[in-house]
Enzyme design. Sequence first.
Site, PDB file in Angstrom:
ATOM      1  N   ARG A   1      -6.562  -2.034 -15.081  1.00  0.00           N
ATOM      2  CA  ARG A   1      -7.121  -1.459 -13.708  1.00  0.00           C
ATOM      3  C   ARG A   1      -6.278  -0.163 -13.734  1.00  0.00           C
ATOM      4  O   ARG A   1      -5.317  -0.027 -14.230  1.00  0.00           O
ATOM      5  CB  ARG A   1      -7.109  -2.295 -12.651  1.00  0.00           C
ATOM      6  CG  ARG A   1      -5.608  -2.463 -12.106  1.00  0.00           C
ATOM      7  CD  ARG A   1      -5.751  -3.364 -10.913  1.00  0.00           C
ATOM      8  NE  ARG A   1      -6.065  -2.784  -9.814  1.00  0.00           N
ATOM      9  CZ  ARG A   1      -5.572  -2.359  -8.864  1.00  0.00           C
ATOM     10  NH1 ARG A   1      -4.272  -2.496  -8.847  1.00  0.00           N
ATOM     11  NH2 ARG A   1      -6.149  -1.720  -7.667  1.00  0.00           N
TER      12      ARG A   1
ATOM     13  N   GLU B   1      -1.773   5.445 -12.110  1.00  0.00           N
ATOM     14  CA  GLU B   1      -1.187   4.360 -12.903  1.00  0.00           C
ATOM     15  C   GLU B   1      -2.219   3.350 -13.667  1.00  0.00           C
ATOM     16  O   GLU B   1      -3.424   3.024 -13.183  1.00  0.00           O
ATOM     17  CB  GLU B   1      -0.546   3.176 -11.850  1.00  0.00           C
ATOM     18  CG  GLU B   1       0.656   3.867 -11.160  1.00  0.00           C
ATOM     19  CD  GLU B   1       1.177   2.668 -10.298  1.00  0.00           C
ATOM     20  OE1 GLU B   1       2.060   3.036  -9.452  1.00  0.00           O
ATOM     21  OE2 GLU B   1       0.773   1.779  -9.989  1.00  0.00           O
TER      22      GLU B   1
ATOM     23  N   TYR C   1      -2.048   5.243   3.976  1.00  0.00           N
ATOM     24  CA  TYR C   1      -1.456   4.470   2.770  1.00  0.00           C
ATOM     25  C   TYR C   1      -1.001   5.257   1.729  1.00  0.00           C
ATOM     26  O   TYR C   1       0.217   4.747   1.116  1.00  0.00           O
ATOM     27  CB  TYR C   1      -2.247   3.484   2.573  1.00  0.00           C
ATOM     28  CG  TYR C   1      -2.036   2.378   1.625  1.00  0.00           C
ATOM     29  CD1 TYR C   1      -0.888   1.541   1.982  1.00  0.00           C
ATOM     30  CD2 TYR C   1      -2.628   2.238   0.383  1.00  0.00           C
ATOM     31  CE1 TYR C   1      -0.634   0.381   1.231  1.00  0.00           C
ATOM     32  CE2 TYR C   1      -2.196   1.097  -0.415  1.00  0.00           C
ATOM     33  CZ  TYR C   1      -1.169   0.320  -0.179  1.00  0.00           C
ATOM     34  OH  TYR C   1      -0.874  -0.649  -0.804  1.00  0.00           O
TER      35      TYR C   1
END
Lengths: 346, 320
Positions: free
Chosen positions: A223, A265, A316
Amino acid sequence: MTIVFKEESFRDDFTYSNSDWAIQRFPFPFDKDSYMYSVNMERHVPVQAGSVFEAAFDVDEHYVSEMRDRALVLAEDPLRCQSLPHMTLAGWDVLELIMTSKAADYPEHFELHRDGDTWRWINRPLGIDQSFTFLDETTLPYGPLEYITRQAQGDFAVLDQRDDNLWMDAGMVTTQADWSLDFDIGMNFFEWHAPVPKAHEMGIFQRALQYLLNIRQGEPARRLNWTMTVNPLLDTSPENYHKWGVMRGELTPENIGQKLHLRVELQTFYRLPRSNGLLFPIRCYLISLQDLVTVPKWGRRLHRVIRDLPEELATYKGFIDNRPLILEYLSKYDDGAPTSPGIFPD
Amino acid sequence: MSGGANFQVTVFEVTPVNDLITRFSFVRSDGGELPRFSGGAHTVVEMHDEGKRRLNPYSLMSDPADTRAYSISVRRDDAGRGGSLFMHRQVKPGMEMTISAPVNLFALDLRARKHLMIAGGIGITPFMAQIRQLSMMGGRFELHYAARSPDLAAYADTLLAAHPGRVRTYFDEQGQKIDLEALLDGQPLGTHLYVCGPKGLMNWVLETATQLGWPREAVHSEEFLAPPSGKPFEVRLAASNKSVTVDEHQSLLEAIEEAGVDAPYLCRGGACGQCETRVLEHEGTLIHNDHWLTEEQRASGERIMPCVSRFEGRTLVLDR
Ligand code: FES
């Protein structure tokens, strides 16, 4: 393909940059003009020749410099690599997986010769030629996990699987987005995800854990996750927050295109054969906004995603204060034209 | 199949071990290597038996480091649905079969200072591989192996010879019984307990361990349930818009697959949770046979594990 490795730094003078080749293959994480948090797991199988999804463990032009940066981090703070005693076997699993994958995917750069337990590993970019005995730690300069992850880009969490949970019992973590191996070591899946922002997200976490527990040998998953980082800094660890936190205040309309980076990432998940552990590599890719907007589709789309992101997510992700500045910059690259589906450039 | 990676294998050897148990070994049909695995892992073997497709899990008992061949041992169950009979009667050397990549639901806890193993009958097979793994790693173990008689205690002689002092056998016929309380009481700190065998033995060991205060995470067990037979029933698969009949000797999962619907699974024995399916509607009784769902989930009537569970009644509609 032969990769030309660049000389560059991820600290002090920050000479890190992406070539046109690296820009075109950047793993842009948005497949449409909006973003919602989800686990969005898919099988880690090769797609699109030349993309970062082609090899099991992608090697790019930053490899040599990134490995040098890792060595610098480790010299300052050896606790960035840890392995609880029962994880040594998993470390050998990781070493085997990375060596065999790299040798198969990049034969011009890496070679592995095996004769029973007598192995010889050649890593040309780093100038390494190592003969050793598999499963015998005394024949390597470091433990198996540290040895091989000093030669592989990205962070590596090695998870032990027991009691229907995953435990962060080993890892090599020097390029992380604000988390700490030394803090998380020994924790289970729920503990290292704490504090979970919202109760309704518990369901997502539970399903994600269930998915990971059931990952099978030979069937890796992946992912993408993303955030924003000021300066091409790999090591945005809590230990060093005092160094990188302040950089967030350095952005101006003039320098934002060059200083602000989309940080993506590529997270993958592998079942390890001997130990039944789970390997969780987290590979970080950085691209400056000014490089990103050279791909018109990405410039348009990133503008729309950042603009429409709910406040709590922007907070966040750590860029709520800089959002107006980011939008001002990106809006210049969004002419309102429709974008094509999928993440790849047109 | 949705179980994941599979291998085409050729049956290499079929070896009768005793009156009830036969060992099968498989090599890859293309001559390649099979993956390594961890002790306690199983493989799912696909069988085509008179038009019925069956997928049964069997523990891998060969050396986990041996990538040339896998072996399993199958106990003949004359009263069962036929999977073991098929293996015993139809499977011959040279035959091609499909098996899944290894999956481990009964892994060693590598933190353990000592591994205490209790096997009953055919439950010895996962321990065969675990013992090989521990021998390779220099791990400390002790095996207590109960069987009906010496003749039926498969591999006992090999184990006794290879690991003197670490293996003890108990034969029901000779009135021998594991002195369980004493055994569990006398273990050093950091010991993990593993049990695999018939239901009675498993329950006895697990209950005794709980009573003696063994922490839950130090006790490991594995029991594959064979899908029980039962009355045939109808099921509607809402998502794929199909209706199927589940035969007497067929599992619900097998019937779903036969209808050409791809459904997830891992263990096919009610243990892993992977096949969990939403029940959209039912008028009748769900017969839960799994180890997975909690009492509350069962009571809610909203979930079923199609690999082992069945239904009796008028209508059953699943989200599949
Ligand atoms: S497949 Fe494992 S519980 Fe059904």
